[in-house]
Enzyme design. Structure first.
Site, PDB file in Angstrom:
ATOM      1  CG  ASP A  11      -1.745   1.227   1.363  1.00 58.55           C
ATOM      2  OD1 ASP A  11      -2.478   1.527   0.414  1.00 58.55           O
ATOM      3  OD2 ASP A  11      -1.661   1.939   2.386  1.00 58.55           O
ATOM      4  CB  SER A  12       0.158   4.760  -0.708  1.00 56.22           C
ATOM      5  OG  SER A  12      -1.022   4.826   0.068  1.00 56.22           O
ATOM      6  CE1 TYR A  47       2.830   5.471  -3.419  1.00 57.33           C
ATOM      7  CE2 TYR A  47       1.561   3.565  -4.111  1.00 57.33           C
ATOM      8  CZ  TYR A  47       2.753   4.105  -3.695  1.00 57.33           C
ATOM      9  OH  TYR A  47       3.852   3.300  -3.554  1.00 57.33           O
ATOM     10  N   GLY A  48      -2.869   8.934  -3.769  1.00 59.19           N
ATOM     11  CA  GLY A  48      -4.170   9.374  -4.303  1.00 59.19           C
ATOM     12  C   GLY A  48      -4.111  10.614  -5.179  1.00 59.19           C
ATOM     13  CD  GLU A  56      -2.072   8.453   7.005  1.00 58.86           C
ATOM     14  OE1 GLU A  56      -0.985   8.725   7.520  1.00 58.86           O
ATOM     15  OE2 GLU A  56      -2.369   7.325   6.568  1.00 58.86           O
ATOM     16  CB  CYS A  64      -2.763   0.941  -2.437  1.00 59.51           C
ATOM     17  SG  CYS A  64      -2.866   2.689  -2.782  1.00 59.51           S
ATOM     18  CG  ASN A  65      -9.257   1.024  -3.272  1.00 61.72           C
ATOM     19  OD1 ASN A  65     -10.183   0.512  -3.877  1.00 61.72           O
ATOM     20  ND2 ASN A  65      -9.008   0.751  -1.999  1.00 61.72           N
ATOM     21  CB  SER A  66      -4.375   5.296  -5.297  1.00 60.39           C
ATOM     22  OG  SER A  66      -5.311   5.972  -4.498  1.00 60.39           O
ATOM     23  CB  CYS A  93     -10.045   5.032  -0.210  1.00 56.92           C
ATOM     24  SG  CYS A  93      -8.603   5.761   0.596  1.00 56.92           S
ATOM     25  CB  THR A  94      -6.426   1.650   2.329  1.00 60.62           C
ATOM     26  OG1 THR A  94      -5.859   2.945   2.057  1.00 60.62           O
ATOM     27  CG2 THR A  94      -5.950   0.655   1.307  1.00 60.62           C
ATOM     28  CG  HIS A  95      -6.571   5.990   4.787  1.00 61.50           C
ATOM     29  ND1 HIS A  95      -5.773   5.274   3.935  1.00 61.50           N
ATOM     30  CD2 HIS A  95      -5.745   6.662   5.621  1.00 61.50           C
ATOM     31  CE1 HIS A  95      -4.503   5.510   4.229  1.00 61.50           C
ATOM     32  NE2 HIS A  95      -4.461   6.353   5.246  1.00 61.50           N
TER      33      HIS A  95
HETATM   34  N1  DGL Z   1      -4.025   3.774  -0.004  1.00 63.22           N
HETATM   35  C1  DGL Z   1      -4.701   4.798  -0.782  1.00 63.22           C
HETATM   36  C2  DGL Z   1      -5.919   4.193  -1.477  1.00 63.22           C
HETATM   37  O1  DGL Z   1      -6.443   3.169  -1.104  1.00 63.22           O
HETATM   38  C3  DGL Z   1      -5.128   5.960   0.081  1.00 63.22           C
HETATM   39  C4  DGL Z   1      -3.973   6.802   0.587  1.00 63.22           C
HETATM   40  C5  DGL Z   1      -3.189   7.478  -0.520  1.00 63.22           C
HETATM   41  O2  DGL Z   1      -3.681   8.455  -1.125  1.00 63.22           O
HETATM   42  O3  DGL Z   1      -2.106   7.019  -0.781  1.00 63.22           O
HETATM   43  O4  DGL Z   1      -6.375   4.758  -2.439  1.00 63.22           O
END
Ligand code: DGL
Length: 265
Positions: free
Chosen positions: A11-12, A43-44, A153, A74-76, A185-187
């Site tokens: 993940d990011s 990453y987003g 975060e 990570c979705n992004s 998104c993971t968060h």
């Molecule tokens: N992990 C990213 C996602 O799932 C979210 C955090 C980021 O922007 O890196 O899209």
């Protein structure tokens, strides 16, 4: 006794630990190697090419470290790089987008599904492409939610401010009367209460973390035969290991113990 090859997860930063949580609950004996690219987080908001480059570097690293499967948690990163990784890596690759959509398809009656994610994920059109493949009659209502990740975060998941932001960002999705909302998104699972309050009780929230873990479990029959002893999960970060460990407990729990540092230079 030889050590079993791990499932590589990346993940990011910390967010992909929500997927590791689901994995540890579902297949607790599977060794996991987690890479959090906190040094290059987030990453987003980054351009697709940059995220693609990072994802390739991490995919290669996990395979070098012996991973027999790579989970793009990570979705992004999945939106930018899943297809490239799948054709480039010598091991199977699993992303979070298709498992999340499949779960949404199972629960949605109206076939009108909301998708929320980072700017990069939504702009990539990745959810729309996978949805068109799974069920062309589906209507997706997509919305980017810049600011959600930053609140999580900072440890703020239910203040008035995050509530106000959620009201504003989710208004277009509510207006379309979706019956299911994918937290793309993971968060966002950590904001589930606030998002649920804003969307109302009739909307089912779907987190891709559990679904991704189910996909991994299905793939275990294709995994390494060598039966070794259960191994502790291994955590590696390109950011500050102490901070990763401290914040990691919020996303995963007490399993985040030793954290190894990684430098890209
Ligand atoms: N992990 C990213 C996602 O799932 C979210 C955090 C980021 O922007 O890196 O899209």
């Amino acid at each position: 006794m030889t050590e079993r090859a791990p499932v590589g997860v990346f993940d990011s930063g910390l967010g992909g630990l929500t997927v590791v949580r689901s994995l540890l609950d579902l297949v607790p004996d599977e060794p996991v190697l987690y890479f959090g690219d906190s040094g290059r987080f987030p990453y987003g908001p980054k351009p697709r090419d940059e995220v693609l480059k990072y994802a390739i570097e991490i995919g290669d690293l996990l395979v070098d470290q012996g991973a027999w499967l790579v989970v793009v948690a990570c979705n992004s990163a999945a939106a930018a790089a899943l297809d490239t990784l799948a054709s480039r890596l010598t091991v199977p690759v699993v992303g979070v987008i298709e498992p999340g959509l499949r779960a949404a398809l199972r629960v949605s009656e109206s076939r009108r599904i909301g998708i929320i994610g980072t700017v990069g994920t939504i702009a990539s059109g990745a959810y729309q492409r996978v949805a068109a493949r799974l069920d062309p009659t589906l209507e997706l209502v997509c919305a980017a939610c810049p600011g959600f990740v930053e609140f999580v975060e900072a440890g703020d998941v239910d203040s008035d401010q995050v509530h106000i932001l959620a009201e504003r960002l989710l208004a277009p999705v509510r207006a379309k009367d979706v019956d299911t909302l994918v937290l793309g998104c993971t968060h966002y699972p950590l904001l589930a209460r606030t998002i649920g309050d804003v969307m109302g009780r009739d909307v089912v929230l779907v987190s891709s973390a559990d679904e991704t873990a189910f996909t991994v479990r299905e793939m275990l029959s294709r995994g390494p035969d060598a039966a070794g002893p259960p191994a502790r999960p291994r955590f590696v970060t390109s950011g500050d290991p102490a901070q990763f460990r401290r914040l990691g407990a919020r996303f995963l729990g007490p399993e985040v113990q030793a954290v190894e540092a990684w430098s890209w230079s």
